[in-house]
Design an enzyme around this catalytic site. Structure first.
Site, PDB file in Angstrom:
ATOM      1  N   HIS A 133     -13.191 -51.852  18.534  1.00 23.57           N
ATOM      2  CA  HIS A 133     -14.000 -52.537  18.161  1.00 23.57           C
ATOM      3  C   HIS A 133     -14.224 -53.580  18.318  1.00 23.57           C
ATOM      4  CE1 HIS A 133     -14.931 -48.381  16.530  1.00 23.57           C
ATOM      5  NE2 HIS A 133     -15.611 -49.204  17.777  1.00 23.57           N
TER       6      HIS A 133
ATOM      7  N   ASP B  76     -10.736 -54.094  15.383  1.00 27.56           N
ATOM      8  CA  ASP B  76      -9.712 -52.748  14.774  1.00 27.56           C
ATOM      9  C   ASP B  76      -9.308 -52.434  16.443  1.00 27.56           C
ATOM     10  OD1 ASP B  76     -12.150 -51.862  16.561  1.00 27.56           O
ATOM     11  OD2 ASP B  76     -12.763 -50.415  14.720  1.00 27.56           O
TER      12      ASP B  76
ATOM     13  N   SER C 191     -21.021 -46.557  19.415  1.00 26.01           N
ATOM     14  CA  SER C 191     -20.651 -47.804  18.243  1.00 26.01           C
ATOM     15  C   SER C 191     -20.770 -49.164  18.118  1.00 26.01           C
ATOM     16  CB  SER C 191     -18.998 -47.446  17.753  1.00 26.01           C
ATOM     17  OG  SER C 191     -18.195 -47.622  19.344  1.00 26.01           O
TER      18      SER C 191
END
Length: 353
Positions: free
Chosen positions: A331, A328, A38
């Site tokens: 990340h 978040d 991610s």
């Protein structure tokens, strides 16, 4: 020692902001190509069936027009900042974006999938694209380039690209420390060695396809990621020592393996980019980087929310996300990504050129 480190990091950061970090003379980067998880997913997960998505608000709230592109951030990601840092382009697109243009392919794309890891089981658990799937897409990409600009020009472009590979975090956090399968088969050192072998195999595969300048990111201080502090750090949400020790072992083995690979692969530069130490320095000394909060994210409480738990209907965001390293609970914010890239890019340039 801390004073020396402060001025060292501050100098590097300010020099990068001022544009002092540039490509060496006669060096050329024609494209940036990203693989992994991610941290490099620019929206590929939008187009597969998985719960690991970020194509909704408040993700992307600081991106162009407040557009949630599927990047796991409030704005630009590490991949975007590296693409800009290497002088290629402002934004690195997702390969699976249906609106991608021919000119985008020429200057590079991301094949990364949020939730992926070196271990195929990791990607299976998250129902995302494994590194082997990403490798197949890269082969398709090469064929598209050959069809558009011819074989010689396409391979010249691949040879003069920088490849970014980010994986390993999900192998430990989503897989090893969450589900029992791998823990029943391996202790931490054995699993770390397994991951290193898988990483080495992947790098040799992209080398066969033309990759000659490769950046491999270490695993970060995974025990200090906000969600792990919450789940395993006790009432005080301290960094989880056993997770960090696993990351450190893996990183040390990975670094050694990359040195061996670099010596055995002809005309190839492989840069080990340490994520662990810079992140720890940022977490422990946020004020040095213009930050205030490094133990939780901006979205919601910042302690658990990520992906679908971070949405505008259920959560609010912090007042000023530029004060936070984490967007978040997993990340980095756009500012966090910018800080990290500015810290590691000078050394990366030296290793690649």
């Amino acid at each position: 020692m801390k004073v020396i480190l402060f001025f060292l990091y501050a100098s590097l950061y300010l020099n990068c902001i001022e544009g002092a970090v540039t490509l060496p003379q006669n060096a050329s980067v024609q494209a940036v190509i990203a693989f992994g998880d991610s941290l490099m997913d620019q929206g590929n997960n939008n187009h597969i069936k998985t719960i690991f998505k970020a194509n909704f608000h408040p993700y992307g709230m600081d991106f162009t027009n407040g557009n949630p592109t599927g990047r796991f951030s409030n704005g630009k990601t590490l991949a975007d900042f590296f693409a800009k840092g290497f002088g290629v382009k402002e934004y690195l697109p997702a390969y699976l974006d249906p609106l991608i243009q021919h000119k985008d392919l020429l200057t590079g794309v991301s094949f990364a999938s949020g939730g992926a890891g070196y271990d195929p089981l990791t990607s299976k658990l998250s129902n995302v694209m494994s590194l082997s799937s990403q490798l197949e897409m890269f082969k398709q990409y090469i064929q598209k380039l050959k069809g558009n600009i011819g074989q010689e020009a396409a391979m010249n472009r691949i040879t003069n690209s920088v490849f970014l590979v980010s994986a390993g975090t999900n192998d430990f956090l989503v897989n090893y420390f969450t589900f029992p399968m791998r823990r029943l088969q391996y202790d931490v050192p054995a699993y770390g060695n397994k991951l290193v072998k898988l990483a080495s195999n992947f790098l040799q595969e992209i080398h066969k396809l033309g990759a000659r300048r490769i950046v491999v990111f270490s695993t970060s201080a995974i025990g200090c990621i906000p969600i792990e502090r919450t789940l395993a750090g006790g009432a005080q949400r301290i960094c989880v020592d056993k997770y960090n020790k696993a990351a450190q072992f893996f990183n040390s083995m990975l670094k050694l393996e990359l040195q061996v690979l670099a010596s055995n692969l002809p005309q190839t530069r492989i840069a080990f980019s340490d994520f662990y130490k810079p992140l720890m320095n940022i977490i422990e000394n946020p004020q040095q980087y213009g930050l205030e909060v490094t133990n939780r994210g901006c979205c919601g409480t910042g302690e658990l929310e990520t992906s679908y738990l971070c949405n505008k209907r259920m959560t609010r965001t912090c007042h000023n996300d530029s004060n936070f390293f984490f967007w978040d609970s997993l990340h980095p914010t756009e500012k966090g990504c910018d800080i990290f890239v500015n810290l590691v890019l000078p050394d990366m340039m030296k290793k690649l050129f």
